[in-house]
Structure formats: C-alpha cells, structure tokens
Scaffold this motif. Structure first.
Motif, PDB file in Angstrom:
ATOM      1  N   THR A 482      12.240  19.829   5.497  1.00  0.00           N
ATOM      2  CA  THR A 482      12.620  18.903   4.440  1.00  0.00           C
ATOM      3  C   THR A 482      11.564  18.925   3.339  1.00  0.00           C
ATOM      4  O   THR A 482      10.369  18.788   3.613  1.00  0.00           O
ATOM      5  N   LYS A 483      12.001  19.099   2.104  1.00  0.00           N
ATOM      6  CA  LYS A 483      11.074  19.086   0.968  1.00  0.00           C
ATOM      7  C   LYS A 483      10.767  17.630   0.612  1.00  0.00           C
ATOM      8  O   LYS A 483      11.616  16.913   0.089  1.00  0.00           O
ATOM      9  N   VAL A 484       9.557  17.205   0.909  1.00  0.00           N
ATOM     10  CA  VAL A 484       9.116  15.845   0.617  1.00  0.00           C
ATOM     11  C   VAL A 484       8.356  15.874  -0.699  1.00  0.00           C
ATOM     12  O   VAL A 484       7.332  16.543  -0.822  1.00  0.00           O
ATOM     13  N   TYR A 485       8.853  15.135  -1.695  1.00  0.00           N
ATOM     14  CA  TYR A 485       8.260  15.137  -3.031  1.00  0.00           C
ATOM     15  C   TYR A 485       7.409  13.906  -3.310  1.00  0.00           C
ATOM     16  O   TYR A 485       6.796  13.818  -4.372  1.00  0.00           O
ATOM     17  N   GLY A 486       7.367  12.964  -2.395  1.00  0.00           N
ATOM     18  CA  GLY A 486       6.537  11.785  -2.605  1.00  0.00           C
ATOM     19  C   GLY A 486       6.770  10.757  -1.518  1.00  0.00           C
ATOM     20  O   GLY A 486       7.864  10.675  -0.946  1.00  0.00           O
ATOM     21  N   VAL A 487       5.729   9.978  -1.213  1.00  0.00           N
ATOM     22  CA  VAL A 487       5.805   8.875  -0.246  1.00  0.00           C
ATOM     23  C   VAL A 487       5.271   7.632  -0.949  1.00  0.00           C
ATOM     24  O   VAL A 487       4.174   7.660  -1.528  1.00  0.00           O
ATOM     25  N   PHE A 488       6.028   6.529  -0.892  1.00  0.00           N
ATOM     26  CA  PHE A 488       5.705   5.351  -1.677  1.00  0.00           C
ATOM     27  C   PHE A 488       5.814   4.092  -0.809  1.00  0.00           C
ATOM     28  O   PHE A 488       6.459   4.095   0.248  1.00  0.00           O
ATOM     29  N   SER A 489       5.182   3.043  -1.293  1.00  0.00           N
ATOM     30  CA  SER A 489       5.324   1.712  -0.693  1.00  0.00           C
ATOM     31  C   SER A 489       5.529   0.705  -1.812  1.00  0.00           C
ATOM     32  O   SER A 489       4.904   0.801  -2.876  1.00  0.00           O
ATOM     33  N   LEU A 490       6.415  -0.253  -1.575  1.00  0.00           N
ATOM     34  CA  LEU A 490       6.733  -1.291  -2.549  1.00  0.00           C
ATOM     35  C   LEU A 490       6.676  -2.637  -1.846  1.00  0.00           C
ATOM     36  O   LEU A 490       7.364  -2.846  -0.843  1.00  0.00           O
ATOM     37  N   LYS A 491       5.855  -3.534  -2.376  1.00  0.00           N
ATOM     38  CA  LYS A 491       5.760  -4.889  -1.835  1.00  0.00           C
ATOM     39  C   LYS A 491       6.448  -5.844  -2.798  1.00  0.00           C
ATOM     40  O   LYS A 491       6.053  -5.959  -3.963  1.00  0.00           O
ATOM     41  N   ILE A 492       7.485  -6.509  -2.327  1.00  0.00           N
ATOM     42  CA  ILE A 492       8.241  -7.451  -3.147  1.00  0.00           C
ATOM     43  C   ILE A 492       8.705  -8.595  -2.260  1.00  0.00           C
ATOM     44  O   ILE A 492       9.133  -8.389  -1.121  1.00  0.00           O
ATOM     45  N   TYR A 493       8.580  -9.827  -2.749  1.00  0.00           N
ATOM     46  CA  TYR A 493       8.896 -11.033  -1.979  1.00  0.00           C
ATOM     47  C   TYR A 493       8.135 -11.084  -0.658  1.00  0.00           C
ATOM     48  O   TYR A 493       8.643 -11.529   0.369  1.00  0.00           O
ATOM     49  N   GLY A 494       6.898 -10.554  -0.666  1.00  0.00           N
ATOM     50  CA  GLY A 494       6.051 -10.628   0.512  1.00  0.00           C
ATOM     51  C   GLY A 494       6.344  -9.606   1.581  1.00  0.00           C
ATOM     52  O   GLY A 494       5.715  -9.628   2.629  1.00  0.00           O
ATOM     53  N   THR A 495       7.285  -8.702   1.362  1.00  0.00           N
ATOM     54  CA  THR A 495       7.658  -7.693   2.336  1.00  0.00           C
ATOM     55  C   THR A 495       7.353  -6.314   1.774  1.00  0.00           C
ATOM     56  O   THR A 495       7.636  -6.044   0.599  1.00  0.00           O
ATOM     57  N   VAL A 496       6.780  -5.445   2.601  1.00  0.00           N
ATOM     58  CA  VAL A 496       6.419  -4.096   2.188  1.00  0.00           C
ATOM     59  C   VAL A 496       7.492  -3.124   2.676  1.00  0.00           C
ATOM     60  O   VAL A 496       7.838  -3.115   3.864  1.00  0.00           O
ATOM     61  N   PHE A 497       8.022  -2.315   1.765  1.00  0.00           N
ATOM     62  CA  PHE A 497       9.004  -1.282   2.081  1.00  0.00           C
ATOM     63  C   PHE A 497       8.352   0.079   1.852  1.00  0.00           C
ATOM     64  O   PHE A 497       7.716   0.304   0.823  1.00  0.00           O
ATOM     65  N   TYR A 498       8.540   0.970   2.803  1.00  0.00           N
ATOM     66  CA  TYR A 498       8.018   2.329   2.692  1.00  0.00           C
ATOM     67  C   TYR A 498       9.204   3.282   2.527  1.00  0.00           C
ATOM     68  O   TYR A 498      10.216   3.152   3.231  1.00  0.00           O
ATOM     69  N   SER A 499       9.068   4.214   1.620  1.00  0.00           N
ATOM     70  CA  SER A 499      10.154   5.150   1.348  1.00  0.00           C
ATOM     71  C   SER A 499       9.589   6.537   1.102  1.00  0.00           C
ATOM     72  O   SER A 499       8.403   6.701   0.775  1.00  0.00           O
ATOM     73  N   MET A 500      10.450   7.538   1.251  1.00  0.00           N
ATOM     74  CA  MET A 500      10.058   8.935   1.108  1.00  0.00           C
ATOM     75  C   MET A 500      11.090   9.641   0.238  1.00  0.00           C
ATOM     76  O   MET A 500      12.288   9.586   0.512  1.00  0.00           O
ATOM     77  N   LEU A 501      10.620  10.299  -0.806  1.00  0.00           N
ATOM     78  CA  LEU A 501      11.478  11.051  -1.714  1.00  0.00           C
ATOM     79  C   LEU A 501      11.579  12.484  -1.221  1.00  0.00           C
ATOM     80  O   LEU A 501      10.556  13.156  -1.039  1.00  0.00           O
TER      81      LEU A 501
END
Length: 743
Positions: A482-501
């Motif tokens: 799988t070609k992974v182009y980025g890994v990110f984290s977003l914290k909103i409303y006190g909850t952290v979400f991790y995602s992978m492009l």
C-alpha cells in the motif's frame, strides 16, 4: 413566516400528565388506602405509560431513531418493575421467607438495571460527541453487558445472602405485614445513616454514582459543545437537550423518593411510605415524559440523526479540519525533518451555546418547529480546541515523490471537503474517506499504528520504519505494498483521531467496474465470506447498481441478462479459479521482496492480498473441429486484476500470541490454518498460497504454456485459449497382454 404554536403544545401536554398523576396520588392518600392499593394503582399507571411508549415506537418508525432504542430498553425494564409491584401484593405470602427472597432479588435486578440505562443514555450521547464515527452496534453490546451484568450480580448477592433481603421501610406497624414490601432488610433505627450496609452497597451508592456521573456528563457535554461551526449548532443543542431531560427526570424522581424516605424515618408518617411505594411502582411514568420530550425535540430537527456514525453535521466539521490539515501538509515544498509536525487549523465562525437558549428551547419548543438559528454572537477562533499533526512528513514526502505524485495532484483531489464513509469495524469506530475522484483514501487507524511509523526499524535500528518504508518504495517501483502518502492526527472536541492517506488499489481513470473482490491471507480457518443481512443496501457484482439484498436473487440487472448478486469481499476459501497473471515469476518475486520487508523491518503479519477482478464478456465463434455441439453466445471471465498488499501495520504483539495460544490449545484448531502466526511463518505460508493461487511453479512448464491476463482489447482467440482447460497427456499404461508377457 414563523409557525404558530399549537393549542395543545408540548408543555401543556406534559403539565396535564403531571397534574393527572398527582391527582391519582392525592385520591389514594385521602381515601386512606393500604400499601397494596398504592402498589397496584402505581403499577397500573406504570404499565399503561410503558405500553404507550412501546406502542408508539412500534407504530411510528421515525420514533425509533437514536437514542430512542436505549430509552426503550429502560422502558421495558420499568414495565417489568410495574408488573412486579402488581404481582407482589397479590402473590407473595409474607410469612414465607423464600417468597420474599425471590421478590427482593427480582426488584433489585430490575431497579439497578433501570438506573443503568439512564447512565448508558448519557454515556452514549457523550461518545457520540467524542467520536461521530462510533460503531453503535458494537457499543450497544457493552451497554447490555453493563446494565444486565451489574444488576445480575447484585441480585445474586441478595438471593444468597440472608442478611440482605427482607421487609423494607421498617419498623412496621404491629402485626401489619401487608403494609411492607420485600426488598432490603432495614433495621429499626432512627439514624438514617446507620441502616444496613447492603442497602447502601447494592443500591444507594450505585444510584448516587449513576446520577452524579450522568450530571457530570451533561455538564461536560454542555461545556464541550458550547462552541462549534454554525452547521453543527442544531445538533449540539439537541445533544444537550436530550441529556438534560433524561437526567433531570431521574434526578427529580430519586430526589422525591429520598425526601419521602427521610421524612418517614423522622415522623413515621404512613402516607410517606405509601406515596413512596406509589412513585417507585409507577416509575414508567417518567419514561413517558422523557419519550415525549425527546421526540418533541426531533420535531424541530427532523433531519438530525443522533445515531453514532450518522452525525453528518459533526462529521462535516471533522472532515473540514482534516481536509485543511492534509492540504497544508501536502503543499509544503520542504517538509519538516521532525517526526511530528503541528499544523494550524483555523475554524471560522465558532458559535456559543448559552444555557439561556437551552432553557428557552425546553420551555417553548412549540415555537421552534424548524431548525433553531444559532445566536448572533460569533467570533473568529484560531485553532480553538483543534490540533493537527503530521507524522514523519519528510519520509512520506519521499514516498510521494517516488510515486510520481506532485502536490498539485493532491490539492486537486482534496479541493473540497472529503466525504466520510463508515465501515463496520471495531468498537472505536472505523471510517475511511475518498478524495474527489476516489484516487486516494484517508483511513482511520489506531494510535499504536500511527506511532509505529516513528519507531526504529526492527533490522535497521538506527532508522525509523517510515524511513525504511520510503527506501523500499524508492527501490521497488512495482511494489504491491500500500502506498502510504501521509499519517496524521486530529484532535477535535477532546478526542484524537488518527488517519492514514494511501492510494486506492481499485482506482482507474476510466472507472472500470469491479465484479469480484478477494481478500487473501493464505489461511483457511474462518476464511469464507458470508452473505449480508436481508434488506441491507449492497452493490451488485454484475452491473454495479445499488439494491436491497434478498436471499433469493429475483431482481434483474439493467443491461445484462442476470440477476442482482451482492458484491462481497470473498476470502481464501471462496477462490474457485486460478489468478493467471501475465508474468507470474515477476509477480511472485515482488511479493517475496515486499513480504520480506514487512517481516524483517516492520515485524508485521496478518496482512492480505487484495485482488479486485474486472470481468469481460466476448462473443464465441464456432470452430471447425468442435463438431455438432451447441455453441455459447458469449463467455465471461477475468480480464484484468488490481492487486495490492493491505493491512500492513499489524505487529506480532502479545495479543496476537494469546490469540494463537487460545485457538490452538482451547479450541483445538489447526495451527497452520489460523491467521495468527509469527511474521516469518506467516510470510512463508502467504507466499506458498500465492504460488498455488497463481498456479506458479519455479520449474518451467514442460508444455511451454504461458499464463497471461486477457485484456478487453485482445481478440477472441486469446480469451478462448485462456478459458480452455489444461489438457494433460494420459498416463501410459501397459495392456493386459503386455503385463502377462513380461511376467
């Protein structure tokens, strides 16, 4: 034009019900009825209110949206409580300790379970706030385990402990056991705080903890939701409203019971005891009030679905912040060399939800039939409560360059906010988002999977795994990883979400239809696809149309002579033909290199080969040597494959080791067939199975046949030769005469 408030408004109806309820209680007190009449009448009111609530839910489909199912479970519990209070005075023999033991255990089980559902409603709405992609199907199992499990344990303690159950609200009048009811055994004491310990441990303390926690959740939710985008205002206001009404009714109910209970112990007034038993037996009345209030709030926000995973307004807020952060990271010509880079995400037009607006909404909802408008006060906020981070930006920049992806391509793909799509993953709520042309995918991952990229590589300890992954992509242009182009984290409303492009394996510019999907791991246990649930919306594997699934294929496809069949993700045991690729040697060699990298540098296993199959139909022409057979008009078969190795981040952890141990030792499963294996053994089995699936052999084929993919542009002869069965020469066998002669 503003809608007029109806004559029989919501608050008038609630007021009439409360007045009617208090009138019945007053009549019972004035007529000096005994406790049995109070229990019977209160139980009857509870039954009527609960049945009314349940009947409305059955007859009105719109009244079954979230969180109504949780309220209905509490209503069902309170219905059983009301039945128990009617059955109690009619069937219990008060001189029988066994009858009282059983009746006390039943009331303890139902009473604590009812309060547990109050807590579950508050927690569920809080989880909905924390994660708009939450899987309700998974979490509702935990709610049932919590409510019924805790209540069952407390009932068992009362059932098998002689000091726990008994006559409640002692001291009784002399020789007047009919004015008692079986629950906790209370001692003859004027001090309320020195009652028997089981009363506190099994009910008072849990009830106070539930109410305190629920009130805390309401306050936390109100504080968290006080600011947000304008599009989420109506949703946020309704979250606070439902929580407030749910907790307020329970708090008022138990506060009233506590006052009556204390007043009885101070004055020994029999009417306090009777009123208390009437209120407890008619607890279903509060469910009707909550049900009316919750569904009334839906009248001015009918487009709002409160179910986890369906909060589209909150998902829009999340995807706007995520899209903005991704665009900033991908736009950078010189990414940061840090392992974790913060990106500022501005959220414009944050609005304040005041307690005054909530109070006005509750008092006069008839004037708010339409979606409420947010307050006029607004302010510009820079990253207010929103934090966005990019992991290993320099390494993933190398991956994008090696894959030939320019920043402009990503900016075009993420020009508009992405649209999330939910999966039925784990309880944490898995989701993935497609870019505008579905060329890229943003998939949710766990925190451990996100941090894995910043860990040192297993073989090259001086470099991170993201660095070694970039080296592998640069060295193998034809990799199936799988070609992974980025890994990110977003914290909103006190909850952290991790995602992978990452890239979309099945993306094509011509938008070629995919007719079959295979997820191949090389294991055999539990590797069979199952049909979806009837009436579930699925896509057809033949024509690609969306339809409601039924067990009997009776819906015809449009354009072709076939019936709709669901496009399932097939597994190893479902593969009935060989995957004949054009160059099997290069294919297996590249799989060998990719899996070696995963095994040695990442120490991962449980990955799979995703195979997307596109089929073509071609017309069959009669050949001269076929004889007098009937010739088929057309034949269909795989024309091309889209292949990629997915799910590459599962490490060989202690959890996987325990999974393998349990399946082998306890379930006596085949050690070779289960999926959980250590990385080296997993890789070996994976490659062996891929050789079998592709009919690959290291030795050259003595017949000189070459396996190839039949593309749509090739002629009929090529496709026909692809479908022909392998003709094996018959084994030479001696005749009977030859065997006799040789003997």
């Amino acid at each position: 034009m503003e809608e007029k408030e109806p004559v029989f408004s919501f608050r008038v109806g609630i007021l009439c019900l409360v007045i009617l309820y208090l009138s019945v209680l007053t009549i019972l007190v004035v007529t000096n009825c005994d406790v049995r009449h109070f229990c019977a009448v209160g139980g009857a009111i509870g039954i009527i209110c609960c049945i009314t609530t349940l009947a409305h839910a059955l007859l009105e489909p719109s009244a079954r949206s979230h969180p109504d199912p949780l309220i209905l479970w509490k209503t069902l519990t309170d219905l059983l409580i009301a039945i128990r209070f009617i059955w109690h005075p009619a069937m219990i023999t008060y001189d029988s300790s066994e009858d009282c033991r059983f009746a006390s255990s039943v009331l303890q089980f139902l009473g604590l379970a009812s309060q547990g559902w109050v807590l579950c409603v508050a927690v569920d709405l809080w989880k909905t706030l924390s994660n708009p992609f939450l899987s309700y199907r998974k979490w509702v199992r935990y709610y049932h385990m919590l409510c019924w499990g805790a209540a069952f344990i407390s009932a068992l303690i009362m059932l098998f402990n002689d000091n726990a159950y008994g006559m409640f609200m002692a001291p009784p009048p002399p020789n007047d056991l009919s004015n008692q009811w079986c629950w906790f055994r209370t001692i003859d004491s004027e001090d309320f705080w020195h009652l028997q310990k089981f009363t506190w441990l099994l009910f008072y303390i849990p009830t106070m903890m539930i109410l305190t926690t629920s009130v805390g959740v309401v306050m936390f939710v109100a504080w968290k939701l006080r600011k947000g985008l304008q599009t989420t205002f109506a949703w946020r206001l309704r979250v606070i409203s439902i929580n407030a009404v749910n907790i307020a009714t329970s708090a008022v109910f138990w506060f009233t019971c506590t006052i009556l209970y204390l007043f009885y112990y101070r004055t020994s007034n029999a009417n306090c005891k009777r009123a208390l038993m009437f209120i407890v037996s008619s607890f279903g009345f509060t469910d009707l009030l909550v049900w009316i209030a919750v569904n009334q709030f839906r009248s001015f926000g009918s487009d709002l679905d409160m179910a986890p995973g369906a909060n589209y307004s909150l998902q829009d807020e999340f995807t706007q912040a995520l899209t903005y952060g991704v665009r900033v990271v991908l736009r950078q010509p010189q990414p940061s060399p840090l392992t974790k880079q913060r990106v500022e995400v501005p959220l414009s037009r944050m609005h304040f939800v005041s307690l005054g607006s909530l109070w006005r909404q509750f008092l006069s909802p008839g004037k708010m039939r339409r979606t409420p408008e947010p307050p006029q006060e607004s302010e510009e906020v820079q990253s207010q409560g929103v934090q966005f981070y990019a992991f290993a930006p320099a390494e993933f920049h190398r991956v994008r360059v090696a894959s030939g992806m320019s920043p402009d391509q990503f900016l075009v793909e993420f020009q508009d906010p992405i649209e999330p799509k939910l999966t039925d993953g784990g309880a944490s709520g898995a989701f993935f988002c497609y870019s505008n042309t579905r060329k890229f995918i943003l998939k949710s991952i766990s925190e451990q999977e996100a941090l894995l990229w910043t860990k040192p590589a297993c073989r090259t300890m001086s470099k991170t795994r993201a660095f070694m992954y970039a080296n592998h992509i640069e060295a193998h242009s034809q990799t199936y990883l799988t070609k992974v182009y980025g890994v990110f984290s977003l914290k909103i409303y006190g909850t952290v979400f991790y995602s992978m492009l990452m890239n979309n394996v099945g993306y094509t510019e011509r938008n070629i239809e995919i007719h079959e999907k295979y997820d191949l791991k090389g294991s055999s246990l539990n590797r069979t696809a199952h049909n979806p649930v009837p009436n579930q919306d699925v896509f057809c594997r033949h024509c690609g149309e969306k339809y409601a699934y039924s067990r009997k294929p009776n819906v015809p496809c449009s354009g072709i002579v076939r019936f709709h069949e669901p496009l399932l993700v097939f597994k190893d045991n479902d593969l009935k033909y060989k995957i004949r690729v054009e160059d099997p040697v290069s294919f297996i060699e590249q799989l060998d290199a990719d899996t070696e990298f995963l095994s040695l540098e990442f120490n991962t296993m449980d990955y799979s080969l995703l195979v997307l199959v596109h089929k073509e139909e071609v017309v069959v022409e009669r050949k001269s040597d076929w004889g007098g057979c009937l010739v088929a008009q057309a034949m269909q078969g795989p024309a091309c494959y889209y292949i990629g190795i997915i799910d590459i981040l599962q490490e060989w952890t202690l959890q996987k080791r325990l999974e393998r141990f349990v399946k082998i030792i306890l379930y006596q499963q085949d050690p070779v067939g289960i999926s959980a294996q250590e990385p080296t053994a997993y890789r070996k089995r994976f490659l062996e199975k891929m050789r079998v699936y592709t009919n690959y052999s290291v030795e050259p084929d003595p017949a000189g046949r070459k396996m190839s993919v039949v593309s749509p542009s090739e002629n009929i002869e090529s496709l026909h030769s692809y479908f022909q069965a392998v003709e094996m020469k018959p084994k030479t066998s001696e005749s009977t005469e030859e065997r006799l002669a040789s003997s």
